[in-house]
Write a protein that holds these residues in place. Structure first.
Motif, mmCIF file in Angstrom:
data_model
loop_
_atom_site.group_PDB
_atom_site.id
_atom_site.type_symbol
_atom_site.label_atom_id
_atom_site.label_comp_id
_atom_site.label_asym_id
_atom_site.label_seq_id
_atom_site.Cartn_x
_atom_site.Cartn_y
_atom_site.Cartn_z
ATOM 1 N N SER A 141 0.834 -1.206 0.000
ATOM 2 C CA SER A 141 0.000 0.000 0.000
ATOM 3 C C SER A 141 0.871 1.260 0.000
ATOM 4 N N ALA A 142 1.893 1.293 0.847
ATOM 5 C CA ALA A 142 2.796 2.443 0.905
ATOM 6 C C ALA A 142 3.546 2.611 -0.413
ATOM 7 N N PHE A 143 3.970 1.501 -1.003
ATOM 8 C CA PHE A 143 4.680 1.522 -2.284
ATOM 9 C C PHE A 143 3.769 2.068 -3.382
ATOM 10 N N THR A 144 2.521 1.649 -3.393
ATOM 11 C CA THR A 144 1.558 2.129 -4.382
ATOM 12 C C THR A 144 1.344 3.633 -4.243
ATOM 13 N N ARG A 145 1.194 4.120 -3.008
ATOM 14 C CA ARG A 145 1.050 5.568 -2.769
ATOM 15 C C ARG A 145 2.269 6.319 -3.278
ATOM 16 N N PHE A 146 3.448 5.777 -2.984
ATOM 17 C CA PHE A 146 4.694 6.412 -3.416
ATOM 18 C C PHE A 146 4.722 6.554 -4.940
ATOM 19 N N ILE A 147 4.397 5.477 -5.643
ATOM 20 C CA ILE A 147 4.423 5.492 -7.111
ATOM 21 C C ILE A 147 3.429 6.509 -7.663
ATOM 22 N N LYS A 148 2.230 6.535 -7.121
ATOM 23 C CA LYS A 148 1.219 7.487 -7.596
ATOM 24 C C LYS A 148 1.667 8.921 -7.389
ATOM 25 N N ARG A 149 2.315 9.187 -6.267
ATOM 26 C CA ARG A 149 2.755 10.544 -5.959
ATOM 27 C C ARG A 149 4.004 10.937 -6.737
ATOM 28 N N GLU A 150 5.006 10.022 -6.799
ATOM 29 C CA GLU A 150 6.305 10.360 -7.379
ATOM 30 C C GLU A 150 6.403 10.077 -8.882
ATOM 31 N N GLY A 151 5.568 9.168 -9.378
ATOM 32 C CA GLY A 151 5.604 8.845 -10.802
ATOM 33 C C GLY A 151 6.681 7.855 -11.193
#
Length: 180
Positions: free
Chosen positions: A30-40
């Motif tokens: 979940s944290a990894f998914t949030r990171f990807i969505k935010r950072e690209g």
């Protein structure tokens, strides 16, 4: 099978975590998914922490642990597939080298040389990359024997400047000689 239904119910009522390894994996995913969505991108720095407003999750360490688990065979094919689907970086050292090499190649094409000042940063419109420091780190890795012959050859092919102080001296000496 030795825990009574009453005790199971009591623990369930408290929100007892029956599978903390699965919980940790899902929290990390979940944290990894949030990171990807935010950072690209999926390049998580080793010390990066995700803060969702309620808790802090040490995502960099979690990613490192997943790489270690995969290497040791402890990561299931399903988890590998879930991470692959998100673009998980299994070899960040190689990714970083290729990213730096791409930035250096662009610099050489634009500037006509590979003498990158230490403070130089490349900006591709999406992110800023410390190319000068990256080059300095490659020099240090070569001096300590930690840069492979293949990588040295790739950098040599671009005209990489392995000794910028000597290069600057020789350029200055050449200019002075012409002046004299």
């Amino acid at each position: 099978g030795q825990l009574s239904q009453e005790r199971i119910a009591a623990l369930d009522a408290l929100g007892f975590d029956w599978d903390p390894l699965e919980t940790d994996f899902q929290l990390g995913l979940s944290a990894f998914t949030r990171f990807i969505k935010r950072e690209g991108h999926a390049r998580v720095h080793r010390s990066h922490k995700e803060n969702d407003g309620q808790s802090v999750f040490v995502l960099g360490f979690w990613c490192k642990s997943r790489r270690k688990d995969r290497k040791s065979g402890k990561l299931s094919p399903e988890r590998i597939a879930a991470l692959d689907a998100l673009g998980f970086d299994w070899d960040p050292l190689e990714t970083d080298f290729q990213f730096g090499l791409s930035a250096l190649t662009n610099f050489v094409e634009r500037e006509g040389h590979a003498r990158v000042p230490y403070t130089h940063k490349e900006n591709d419109g999406e992110q800023v990359f410390g190319l000068g420091k990256w080059c300095s780190d490659r020099r240090a890795a070569r001096k300590t024997g930690k840069l492979s012959a293949e990588r040295i050859a790739v950098l040599d092919a671009l005209g990489f400047d392995w000794d910028p102080l000597e290069t600057a001296f020789q350029l200055g000496l050449s200019a002075l000689t012409q002046f004299v």
